[in-house]
Enzyme design. Sequence first.
Site: not given
Ligand code: 5GP
Ligand code: MG
Length: 184
Positions: A48, A107, A156-157, A169
Site C-alpha cells: 500500500g 487503522d 473503507f478507502v 491501487r
Molecule cells: P491495521 O493493522 O492498522 O488495522 O491495518 C493496517 C492495514 O490494513 C493497512 O496497511 C491497510 O493495508 C489495511 N487497511 C485498513 N483500513 C483500510 C482501508 O480503509 N482501505 C484499505 N485499502 N486498506 C485498509
Molecule cells: Mg498496508
Amino acid sequence: MAKSNLEQDILKVLVTEEELTKRVNELGEELFDKFADKNPIFVGVLKGCFIFMADLVRATQIKSELEFIGLSSYNSGTSSSGVVEITRDLQKDITDRHVIVVEDILDSGNTLSFLKKLLEAKGAASVTIVTLLDKPARREKAITADYAGFVVPDEFVVGYGLDYDQQYRNVPYIGVLKPEVYTK
Ligand code: 5GP
Ligand code: MG
C-alpha cells in the site's frame, strides 16, 4: 483527466490529487527538518505504501536509504485479528539507524504496533511513523503516528496505493467505493 474504467466504481472522493500533493510536500519538509543530518532509512510497508513512498522520498531531499517490508495481518471476516506475519523481511541491517516507517493507513494499529516493536528489537536508533491516512475510529492498540497526512472517517478507502482485493491501487486520489462493488 485520462480515460478510466475505475472511476465508475468510486462513490466519492475523500482526498483529491491536489490535496495529496500539497500535504505530501509538507510532510517532506517536516521530515527534512528533523532528519537532514541523520541519514535515515525509509521503511515502506508493502504494497500500500508504494505511491506515497515514491512521492514522500522525492519531497524529502535528504541523504537516505530505502527499504521495504511485507506484513500481513490475518483477518477473520472484516476485522483484523491482531496477529501480524512478516511476508518479506528487511534486506538490510538497521542497527543504530534512524528508521522512518512509511505506511498507507493506520487503522486498528495492529500492524504498526507490531512493526514498531520489531524495528526496535532489530536495534533501530529511533522509529518514526509516517502514515498517509489515520482512521482513529477503529483503533485497538495504543499507537499514534508521528506524522499523519489526513484523518479519515470509518469508511473503507482506496486509491493512491490502497487496494480493494488488489484493485484500485492506481486510482490517483483517495476515494470510497460504491457498496455494490463489495457485494459483487
Ligand atoms: P491495521 O493493522 O492498522 O488495522 O491495518 C493496517 C492495514 O490494513 C493497512 O496497511 C491497510 O493495508 C489495511 N487497511 C485498513 N483500513 C483500510 C482501508 O480503509 N482501505 C484499505 N485499502 N486498506 C485498509
Ligand atoms: Mg498496508
